[in-house]
Design a protein around this motif. Structure first.
Motif, mmCIF file in Angstrom:
data_model
loop_
_atom_site.group_PDB
_atom_site.id
_atom_site.type_symbol
_atom_site.label_atom_id
_atom_site.label_comp_id
_atom_site.label_asym_id
_atom_site.label_seq_id
_atom_site.Cartn_x
_atom_site.Cartn_y
_atom_site.Cartn_z
ATOM 1 N N LYS A 216 -3.342 0.858 -3.750
ATOM 2 C CA LYS A 216 -4.217 0.363 -2.682
ATOM 3 C C LYS A 216 -4.491 -1.120 -2.901
ATOM 4 C CE LYS A 216 -6.681 4.800 -2.661
ATOM 5 N NZ LYS A 216 -8.016 5.447 -2.818
ATOM 6 N N PRO A 217 -4.839 -1.840 -1.869
ATOM 7 C CA PRO A 217 -5.169 -3.266 -2.062
ATOM 8 C C PRO A 217 -6.268 -3.483 -3.091
ATOM 9 C CG PRO A 217 -4.856 -2.817 0.265
ATOM 10 C CD PRO A 217 -4.801 -1.474 -0.443
ATOM 11 N N THR B 193 0.838 -1.197 0.000
ATOM 12 C CA THR B 193 0.000 0.000 0.000
ATOM 13 C C THR B 193 0.874 1.249 0.000
ATOM 14 O OG1 THR B 193 -1.783 -1.124 1.162
ATOM 15 C CG2 THR B 193 -1.769 1.270 1.248
ATOM 16 N N GLY B 194 0.567 2.144 -0.944
ATOM 17 C CA GLY B 194 1.319 3.385 -1.053
ATOM 18 C C GLY B 194 2.472 3.337 -2.038
ATOM 19 N N ASP B 195 2.825 2.149 -2.480
ATOM 20 C CA ASP B 195 3.918 2.003 -3.442
ATOM 21 C C ASP B 195 3.492 2.453 -4.838
ATOM 22 O OD1 ASP B 195 5.542 -1.051 -2.205
ATOM 23 O OD2 ASP B 195 5.591 1.044 -1.511
ATOM 24 N N SER B 196 4.455 2.447 -5.741
ATOM 25 C CA SER B 196 4.214 2.780 -7.143
ATOM 26 C C SER B 196 4.674 1.627 -8.029
ATOM 27 C CB SER B 196 4.970 4.046 -7.540
ATOM 28 O OG SER B 196 4.527 5.159 -6.804
ATOM 29 N N LEU B 197 3.972 1.453 -9.133
ATOM 30 C CA LEU B 197 4.370 0.526 -10.178
ATOM 31 C C LEU B 197 4.115 1.192 -11.516
ATOM 32 C CD1 LEU B 197 2.913 -2.958 -9.069
ATOM 33 C CD2 LEU B 197 5.327 -2.315 -9.192
ATOM 34 N N VAL C 201 -9.220 5.783 -9.892
ATOM 35 C CA VAL C 201 -7.768 5.939 -10.049
ATOM 36 C C VAL C 201 -7.356 7.381 -10.343
ATOM 37 C CG1 VAL C 201 -7.617 3.566 -10.895
ATOM 38 C CG2 VAL C 201 -7.666 5.469 -12.539
ATOM 39 N N LYS C 202 -8.321 8.272 -10.492
ATOM 40 C CA LYS C 202 -7.989 9.671 -10.778
ATOM 41 C C LYS C 202 -7.066 10.241 -9.705
ATOM 42 C CE LYS C 202 -11.957 11.176 -13.516
ATOM 43 N NZ LYS C 202 -13.214 11.967 -13.525
ATOM 44 N N GLY C 203 -6.043 10.940 -10.167
ATOM 45 C CA GLY C 203 -5.096 11.541 -9.236
ATOM 46 C C GLY C 203 -3.996 10.599 -8.792
ATOM 47 N N ARG C 204 -4.139 9.303 -9.080
ATOM 48 C CA ARG C 204 -3.120 8.320 -8.680
ATOM 49 C C ARG C 204 -2.438 7.683 -9.883
ATOM 50 N NH1 ARG C 204 -4.536 3.810 -6.079
ATOM 51 N NH2 ARG C 204 -6.624 3.690 -7.001
ATOM 52 N N PHE C 205 -3.190 7.453 -10.946
ATOM 53 C CA PHE C 205 -2.657 6.792 -12.136
ATOM 54 C C PHE C 205 -2.494 7.808 -13.259
ATOM 55 C CE2 PHE C 205 -4.395 2.202 -11.383
ATOM 56 C CZ PHE C 205 -3.869 2.233 -10.110
#
Length: 129
Positions: A85-86, A14-18, A62-66
């Motif tokens: 997030k999970p 949680t909180g990581d990036s890929l 996913v807006k704002g994250r992806f």
């Protein structure tokens, strides 16, 4: 049809990036999309990008994250996923369609899987809490 190959999935916390990448064969004049499918659920649209890269779509979740991007010179499309997030756990698919992005970005549902004729094999993303 264009051939698509995804890469970049894996395990995250949680909180990581890929960052997912999709390599396409052939010409680049396709609207490209990213979908995901969790076990027991329908395939849902996550993001899409016009062939010129100037128009994008994101699912509310996913807006704002992806962030979706493309490099037509390299025939690649990427999906940068931050603050994972999970509930982002799923198999992620890259897809291509000749339909303009304006034709498939519906206000209520966004792009549908049926809009896309070409699909990659999928890459697993697993996010642990």
């Amino acid at each position: 049809q264009v051939q698509l190959v995804e890469s970049g999935g894996g395990l995250a916390q949680t909180g990581d990036s890929l960052r997912l990448s999709c390599a396409a064969s052939g010409r680049s004049s396709y609207t490209m999309g990213w979908f995901r499918q969790a076990p027991g659920k329908e395939r849902q649209s996550v993001a899409a990008i016009s062939w010129g890269g100037d128009s994008t779509y994101y699912a509310d979740s996913v807006k704002g994250r992806f962030t979706v991007s493309r490099d037509n010179a390299k025939n690649t499309v990427s999906l940068q996923m931050n603050s994972l997030k999970p509930e982002d756990t799923a198999v992620y698919y890259c897809a291509a369609t000749i339909l303009p992005i304006t034709h498939i970005t519906r206000p209520a549902t966004g792009p549908r899987a049926a809009d896309f004729a070409s699909w990659g094999q999928g890459t697993q993303v697993t996010v642990s809490s």
